[in-house]
Motif scaffolding. Structure first.
Motif: not given
Length: 300
Positions: A72-75, A61-66, A88-89
């Motif tokens: 937040t996204y995953d498989e 899982k990963k988070q991207v801040i704009l 920011i990741t």
């Protein structure tokens, strides 16, 4: 049945990626625009420029801040950006037994526009430009296309012929997804979104140069107020905020990878005031330039 097929396809993708990237965090593949990523632990927040890309996770899982917004996204979900954005990741879920595995495919808005023409995909102008980043639901068809694309790495002679075809398939499936309208509005020639893409290209190339909103908006055929509004609609920040983040991200990269001192770095990215540079750098990264310079200092 669908769920079982999805899990089987995910497992195949994981095995393929691990076979190619077992001993590194990032693998720049011989397929243009395609990279594979692996992390065995969660990562701290990191600032960088995310190119217009389709970001696809097969595990973790990963988070991207704009700006002030978080994605937040995953498989089971992909993220894409239709423009280059300072973000920011942070990888949220990863372990040695179950590492984070990701795929990034750079997007070319001009190829997207040509694909729309070739496929006779209808386009309708919207009243408001959509943001240049979105999350969509991963499908088996998208998984399968990525699997076939990555498999080509094992047969290098096939890459030049087959990879453009599979990438077109991936882009087509993305355009036809529920999030595809964003791509259509950004890619279509003559729209405000397309003009903002050109403006962002200019800002990224000339980030160290001062500019005036009325001058740059005129350059791209828009009124200052319309340019400012569309830019914010798509990027979640003003043109000046975008420029500042590009400058600071580039400054940190220079401190990490070169032997420039803080004053020279500040000047190279466009700051006239060293104190302003230091103040804004600390506000954005949480550390002073001198702290990072010591941390990233190269051996002599």
């Amino acid at each position: 049945m669908y769920h079982d097929e999805y899990k089987i396809q995910t497992k195949k993708l994981n095995q393929l990626i691990l076979s190619l990237i077992s001993d590194k965090n990032k693998y720049i593949t011989p397929i243009t625009g395609l990279s594979l990523h692996r992390w065995d632990t969660p990562t701290p927040p990191s600032s960088h420029i995310l190119d217009a890309s389709l970001c696809f996770i097969t595990q973790g899982k990963k988070q991207v801040i704009l700006g002030e917004e978080s994605y937040t996204y995953d498989e089971q979900h992909f993220l894409f950006t239709t423009i280059d954005l300072p973000v920011i990741t942070q990888i949220l879920e990863a372990s040695p037994n179950k590492p984070y595995l990701g795929i990034i495919l750079r997007l070319d808005p001009y190829i997207l526009a040509q694909l729309m023409l070739d496929a006779n995909i209808p386009f309708q102008h919207g009243k408001q430009e959509m943001k240049g980043v979105a999350i969509g639901e991963t499908t088996i068809a998208l998984q399968d296309a990525f699997y076939r694309l990555i498999q080509l790495i094992q047969t290098p002679n096939d890459i030049s012929i087959l990879s453009p075809l599979i990438i077109k398939e991936i882009l087509y499936r993305l355009i036809m997804s529920p999030q595809g309208e964003r791509l259509k509005r950004i890619a279509a020639t003559g729209t405000a979104g397309h003009r903002i893409i050109k403006a962002i290209d200019w800002l990224r190339t000339n980030f160290s140069e001062p500019f005036r909103i009325d001058t740059i908006s005129q350059q791209f055929g828009m009124s200052p107020s319309s340019f400012h509004q569309h830019f914010r609609d798509i990027t979640s920040m003003s043109p000046l905020q975008y420029q500042k983040r590009i400058r600071l991200t580039e400054a940190r990269k220079l401190l990490m990878t070169t032997q420039l001192d803080i004053s020279s770095t500040s000047t190279q990215v466009g700051y006239e005031s060293l104190s302003q540079f230091s103040r804004e750098y600390k506000r954005f990264f949480g550390n002073t330039p001198s702290h990072d310079l010591r941390y990233f200092e190269l051996p002599s």
